[in-house]
Motif scaffolding. Structure first.
Motif, PDB file in Angstrom:
ATOM      1  N   LEU A 175       0.831  -1.202   0.000  1.00  0.00           N
ATOM      2  CA  LEU A 175       0.000   0.000   0.000  1.00  0.00           C
ATOM      3  C   LEU A 175       0.870   1.259   0.000  1.00  0.00           C
ATOM      4  CD1 LEU A 175      -2.850   1.260   0.214  1.00  0.00           C
ATOM      5  CD2 LEU A 175      -2.596   1.173   2.689  1.00  0.00           C
ATOM      6  N   HIS A 176       1.932   1.249   0.795  1.00  0.00           N
ATOM      7  CA  HIS A 176       2.802   2.415   0.862  1.00  0.00           C
ATOM      8  C   HIS A 176       3.642   2.573  -0.398  1.00  0.00           C
ATOM      9  CE1 HIS A 176       2.319   4.122   4.953  1.00  0.00           C
ATOM     10  NE2 HIS A 176       1.772   2.944   5.181  1.00  0.00           N
ATOM     11  N   ILE A 177       4.037   1.466  -1.011  1.00  0.00           N
ATOM     12  CA  ILE A 177       4.744   1.543  -2.294  1.00  0.00           C
ATOM     13  C   ILE A 177       3.873   2.284  -3.307  1.00  0.00           C
ATOM     14  CG2 ILE A 177       5.420   0.186  -4.308  1.00  0.00           C
ATOM     15  CD1 ILE A 177       7.629   0.153  -2.410  1.00  0.00           C
ATOM     16  N   LEU A 178       2.597   1.935  -3.347  1.00  0.00           N
ATOM     17  CA  LEU A 178       1.668   2.598  -4.270  1.00  0.00           C
ATOM     18  C   LEU A 178       1.537   4.080  -3.939  1.00  0.00           C
ATOM     19  CD1 LEU A 178      -1.141  -0.125  -4.492  1.00  0.00           C
ATOM     20  CD2 LEU A 178       0.581   0.437  -6.226  1.00  0.00           C
ATOM     21  N   TYR A 179       1.472   4.387  -2.636  1.00  0.00           N
ATOM     22  CA  TYR A 179       1.367   5.787  -2.222  1.00  0.00           C
ATOM     23  C   TYR A 179       2.618   6.568  -2.616  1.00  0.00           C
ATOM     24  CZ  TYR A 179       1.784   9.830   0.843  1.00  0.00           C
ATOM     25  OH  TYR A 179       2.001  11.093   1.321  1.00  0.00           O
ATOM     26  N   TRP A 180       3.798   5.985  -2.404  1.00  0.00           N
ATOM     27  CA  TRP A 180       5.040   6.674  -2.755  1.00  0.00           C
ATOM     28  C   TRP A 180       5.144   6.876  -4.267  1.00  0.00           C
ATOM     29  CZ3 TRP A 180       7.924   2.618   0.670  1.00  0.00           C
ATOM     30  CH2 TRP A 180       7.696   2.929   2.032  1.00  0.00           C
ATOM     31  N   CYS A 181       4.686   5.890  -5.029  1.00  0.00           N
ATOM     32  CA  CYS A 181       4.689   6.024  -6.489  1.00  0.00           C
ATOM     33  C   CYS A 181       3.759   7.156  -6.927  1.00  0.00           C
ATOM     34  CB  CYS A 181       4.264   4.712  -7.150  1.00  0.00           C
ATOM     35  SG  CYS A 181       5.505   3.408  -7.101  1.00  0.00           S
ATOM     36  N   MET A 182       2.570   7.216  -6.324  1.00  0.00           N
ATOM     37  CA  MET A 182       1.611   8.273  -6.656  1.00  0.00           C
ATOM     38  C   MET A 182       2.159   9.643  -6.270  1.00  0.00           C
ATOM     39  SD  MET A 182      -1.976   6.467  -5.518  1.00  0.00           S
ATOM     40  CE  MET A 182      -2.858   8.031  -5.586  1.00  0.00           C
ATOM     41  N   ALA A 183       2.773   9.737  -5.081  1.00  0.00           N
ATOM     42  CA  ALA A 183       3.344  11.013  -4.634  1.00  0.00           C
ATOM     43  C   ALA A 183       4.426  11.481  -5.603  1.00  0.00           C
ATOM     44  CB  ALA A 183       3.910  10.865  -3.226  1.00  0.00           C
ATOM     45  N   ALA A 184       5.272  10.543  -6.039  1.00  0.00           N
ATOM     46  CA  ALA A 184       6.340  10.879  -6.977  1.00  0.00           C
ATOM     47  C   ALA A 184       5.767  11.291  -8.328  1.00  0.00           C
ATOM     48  CB  ALA A 184       7.283   9.693  -7.144  1.00  0.00           C
ATOM     49  N   LEU A 185       4.733  10.574  -8.783  1.00  0.00           N
ATOM     50  CA  LEU A 185       4.122  10.876 -10.073  1.00  0.00           C
ATOM     51  C   LEU A 185       3.465  12.247 -10.071  1.00  0.00           C
ATOM     52  CD1 LEU A 185       3.289   9.986 -12.906  1.00  0.00           C
ATOM     53  CD2 LEU A 185       1.258   8.916 -11.895  1.00  0.00           C
ATOM     54  N   PHE A 186       2.712  12.552  -9.004  1.00  0.00           N
ATOM     55  CA  PHE A 186       2.050  13.848  -8.915  1.00  0.00           C
ATOM     56  C   PHE A 186       3.070  14.985  -8.843  1.00  0.00           C
ATOM     57  CE2 PHE A 186      -1.851  11.702  -6.907  1.00  0.00           C
ATOM     58  CZ  PHE A 186      -2.473  11.608  -8.142  1.00  0.00           C
ATOM     59  N   SER A 187       4.127  14.789  -8.075  1.00  0.00           N
ATOM     60  CA  SER A 187       5.159  15.821  -7.955  1.00  0.00           C
ATOM     61  C   SER A 187       5.890  16.012  -9.281  1.00  0.00           C
ATOM     62  CB  SER A 187       6.164  15.450  -6.858  1.00  0.00           C
ATOM     63  OG  SER A 187       5.531  15.360  -5.605  1.00  0.00           O
TER      64      SER A 187
END
Length: 224
Positions: free
Chosen positions: A200-212
């Motif tokens: 779940l956190h891997i997905l969150y970190w990927c999304m955070a990186a993508l949005f940034s």
């Protein structure tokens, strides 16, 4: 047995509070506390945007704008960040709670209490970004509490730096807390919990990186 929710008391005598949440048949103050943490999110992000954090591309072009254009642009940026804070808080509170409910069958309201604590820790992390930016000029992804500053020594890839910047000591504590909370609420293998929390956190970190990463191009397109 009833449990009266609060934003802060779960961090004190955690074992006792987790035991009481597990035994509770009814959770009081749940939605009042949810509203409070959402308002805190808006306040923190509103303050950060008012200080100009994340508005570098707008500031660079301030000289080419009239005073009115600049103020309108700044107001639009602040409103956008407030909407982002609203969406982020809703996502953090409700989506993981639903996923863990489906995976573990733990009552949804109890999982919402867990995510309230998670969101509060995330807001504390954001508050640490303010002095780092104002005093040292460090962006969030190169915070000394994150792995982004280490990644920046090994790569120039912006997405990777954002990704590792999203992994921080606060995030690692959140993972530990979620596993502890879930394992207290139900007799579930900790290895299985760690695997699911980590994914779940891997997905969150990927999304955070993508949005940034994409945010840089979006703002560039709007304001350059």
């Amino acid at each position: 047995m009833s449990y009266y929710g609060s934003l802060f008391k779960i961090f004190f005598s955690m074992e006792d509070h987790l035991f009481r949440i597990r035994k509770a048949e009814k959770i009081h103050n749940l939605w009042k506390t949810t509203l409070l943490i959402v308002l805190l999110s808006l306040l923190v992000y509103g303050w950060m945007s008012y200080l100009g954090m994340g508005s570098d591309l707008i500031s660079r072009n301030a000289a080419s704008m009239s005073a009115i254009q600049y103020e309108i642009t700044k107001a639009g940026f602040i409103i956008g960040r407030l909407l982002y804070a609203l969406l982020l808080s809703a996502f953090v509170l409700f989506v993981p709670s639903l996923l863990f409910h489906l995976l573990t069958n733990i009552p949804y309201k109890k999982l919402l209490v867990m995510q309230q604590a998670v969101l509060l820790v995330m807001l504390v992390e954001r508050l640490t970004w303010i002095p780092l930016m104002l005093l040292s000029g460090l962006d969030w992804y190169v915070s000394p509490f994150s792995f982004g500053i280490i990644a920046s020594y090994f790569t120039d890839n912006a997405w990777l730096i954002f990704f590792f910047g999203a992994i921080s000591l606060f995030q690692l504590w959140i993972m530990w807390f979620q596993v502890k909370f879930l394992s207290t609420m139900a007799a579930i293998s900790k290895k299985w919990l760690w695997a699911n929390v980590f994914i779940l956190h891997i997905l969150y970190w990927c999304m955070a990186a993508l949005f940034s990463y994409s945010d840089t191009f979006i703002l560039s397109g709007w304001f350059e």
